[in-house]
Design a protein around this motif. Structure first.
Motif, PDB file in Angstrom:
ATOM      1  N   ASN A 257       0.812  -1.226   0.000  1.00  0.00           N
ATOM      2  CA  ASN A 257       0.000   0.000   0.000  1.00  0.00           C
ATOM      3  C   ASN A 257       0.843   1.274   0.000  1.00  0.00           C
ATOM      4  O   ASN A 257       0.359   2.335   0.405  1.00  0.00           O
TER       5      ASN A 257
ATOM      6  N   TYR B  58     -16.511   5.079  -4.927  1.00  0.00           N
ATOM      7  CA  TYR B  58     -15.748   4.997  -6.171  1.00  0.00           C
ATOM      8  C   TYR B  58     -15.902   6.308  -6.938  1.00  0.00           C
ATOM      9  O   TYR B  58     -17.007   6.795  -7.168  1.00  0.00           O
TER      10      TYR B  58
ATOM     11  N   THR C 258      -1.848   4.114   0.019  1.00  0.00           N
ATOM     12  CA  THR C 258      -3.123   3.849  -0.630  1.00  0.00           C
ATOM     13  C   THR C 258      -3.800   2.657   0.027  1.00  0.00           C
ATOM     14  O   THR C 258      -3.288   2.078   0.987  1.00  0.00           O
ATOM     15  N   ASN C 259      -4.944   2.273  -0.513  1.00  0.00           N
ATOM     16  CA  ASN C 259      -5.686   1.117   0.013  1.00  0.00           C
ATOM     17  C   ASN C 259      -5.416  -0.148  -0.796  1.00  0.00           C
ATOM     18  O   ASN C 259      -6.069  -1.163  -0.577  1.00  0.00           O
ATOM     19  N   ARG C 260      -4.486  -0.074  -1.742  1.00  0.00           N
ATOM     20  CA  ARG C 260      -4.199  -1.219  -2.599  1.00  0.00           C
ATOM     21  C   ARG C 260      -2.736  -1.641  -2.459  1.00  0.00           C
ATOM     22  O   ARG C 260      -1.845  -0.806  -2.263  1.00  0.00           O
ATOM     23  N   ASP C 261      -2.484  -2.933  -2.619  1.00  0.00           N
ATOM     24  CA  ASP C 261      -1.096  -3.416  -2.558  1.00  0.00           C
ATOM     25  C   ASP C 261      -0.290  -2.883  -3.724  1.00  0.00           C
ATOM     26  O   ASP C 261       0.869  -2.488  -3.572  1.00  0.00           O
TER      27      ASP C 261
ATOM     28  N   LYS D 149     -10.954   2.878  -9.323  1.00  0.00           N
ATOM     29  CA  LYS D 149     -11.367   3.571  -8.102  1.00  0.00           C
ATOM     30  C   LYS D 149     -10.280   4.535  -7.652  1.00  0.00           C
ATOM     31  O   LYS D 149      -9.103   4.201  -7.623  1.00  0.00           O
TER      32      LYS D 149
ATOM     33  N   ALA E 270      -6.991   2.289  -8.699  1.00  0.00           N
ATOM     34  CA  ALA E 270      -6.812   0.834  -8.645  1.00  0.00           C
ATOM     35  C   ALA E 270      -8.146   0.164  -8.909  1.00  0.00           C
ATOM     36  O   ALA E 270      -9.206   0.749  -8.693  1.00  0.00           O
ATOM     37  N   GLY E 271      -8.097  -1.050  -9.384  1.00  0.00           N
ATOM     38  CA  GLY E 271      -9.316  -1.812  -9.593  1.00  0.00           C
ATOM     39  C   GLY E 271      -9.831  -1.693 -11.010  1.00  0.00           C
ATOM     40  O   GLY E 271      -9.395  -0.851 -11.801  1.00  0.00           O
TER      41      GLY E 271
ATOM     42  N   GLU F 174      -7.989   6.150  -5.326  1.00  0.00           N
ATOM     43  CA  GLU F 174      -7.426   5.756  -4.030  1.00  0.00           C
ATOM     44  C   GLU F 174      -6.699   6.898  -3.344  1.00  0.00           C
ATOM     45  O   GLU F 174      -6.519   6.884  -2.133  1.00  0.00           O
TER      46      GLU F 174
ATOM     47  N   PRO G  85      -1.030  -0.178  -6.439  1.00  0.00           N
ATOM     48  CA  PRO G  85      -1.847   0.828  -7.127  1.00  0.00           C
ATOM     49  C   PRO G  85      -1.199   1.302  -8.428  1.00  0.00           C
ATOM     50  O   PRO G  85      -0.014   1.075  -8.672  1.00  0.00           O
TER      51      PRO G  85
END
Length: 296
Positions: free
Chosen positions: A161, A244, A178-181, A211, A206-207, A213, A183
């Motif tokens: 993250n 989102y 961030t909220n993602r491993d 989204k 991410a996603g 982040e 991004p």
């Protein structure tokens, strides 16, 4: 019996005698005439007295009627005057209240306008226009490092993250969480017009639906790298980090427009048929006097 005098010789005689005992003058007719005249005089006097009494009665009656009418008129004038006074007083009070409220509204409106002018309008020399340069970078996951030779810095995803901003010696200048491993980072270089001063706009997504982040606008302040704007600042303009969002930023007339939006997709429709709904629309410019960005 009435004693009368002969009209011819002046002799004293009785009223029932027809002739004067002295001169023989006929008396009765004159006496009767006199009597009639006297009776007529008495009747006239009586009538006059009666008329005078009636006149006096009428005068008294009309006098009281006049007094009554005068009292009624006086009461009417007093009532009208009192009504006019209080009606005028009430009207004047209402006008004063309306004037006070209008003055309050005008003052509030003027204060609001002044606040807007104070917030937006600055001396021309204090506001410097922003420009995007041609140096745009994109890091897809952790497979690449975005390098900017003008400032000799780079951005890199380090996993867990976290992404970092590095100097030319790979020393960490700044961290981005961030909220993602892993991004995706989109980085754009921004400069001040007619200046070499540079900033970096970092957008983290991410996603599958990209989204949002994180968002950062970074640059040097007092020779130290610092974050001027982040997602925390955008919260006050309507951003909810748990939702989102897509982001479509641009520079218009020297101002950076930060535009966050989402797509409303009707049931059974594709993403391409979604309708754009703005959640955040913020104008940003550079205050050269305060050496910071303004948001409004």
């Amino acid at each position: 019996m009435i004693i009368i005098f002969c009209p011819n010789c002046g002799n004293q005689i009785n009223d029932n005698e027809k002739f004067c005992s002295k001169c023989g003058n006929q008396i009765k007719q004159d006496s009767q005439d006199n009597n009639e005249q006297m009776k007529q005089s008495e009747k006239t006097i009586s009538n006059n007295i009666s008329q005078n009494v009636d006149t006096e009665k009428n005068y008294t009656k009309y006098k009281y009627i006049g007094i009554f009418i005068a009292v009624i008129l006086l009461l009417g004038l007093v009532s009208f005057g009192a009504y006019s006074y209080f009606a005028h007083k009430d009207t004047k009070q209402v006008e004063q209240n309306v004037t006070v409220e209008q003055n309050k509204e005008n003052t509030a409106s003027e204060d609001k306008n002044n606040a807007v002018k104070e917030d937006v309008k600055q001396p021309v020399e204090d506001i410097v226009n922003l420009e995007y340069t041609q140096n745009d970078k994109f890091i897809l996951g952790d497979k690449e490092v975005a390098y900017f030779p003008n400032s000799k810095i780079s951005f890199k995803n380090v996993g867990n993250n976290c992404s970092v901003m590095l100097d030319d010696k790979n020393q960490v200048l700044m961290n981005f969480y961030t909220n993602r491993d892993v991004p995706d980072l989109s980085i754009k270089e921004i400069k001040l017009a007619n200046s070499d001063k540079l900033f970096y706009e970092v957008i983290c997504t991410a996603g599958a639906h990209a989204k949002l982040e994180g968002y950062w606008l970074v640059g040097k302040k007092d020779d130290k790298w610092t974050v001027f704007i982040s997602m925390d600042n955008l919260k006050s303009f309507g951003i909810n980090p748990d939702k989102y969002y897509n982001m479509n930023n641009k520079i218009v007339n020297g101002k950076l427009i930060i535009n966050c939006f989402h797509l409303e997709v009707p049931e059974g429709k594709s993403m391409a048929e979604g309708k754009k709904v703005d959640d955040c629309y913020v104008k940003v410019d550079w205050d050269n006097n305060k050496q910071t960005f303004r948001m409004y």
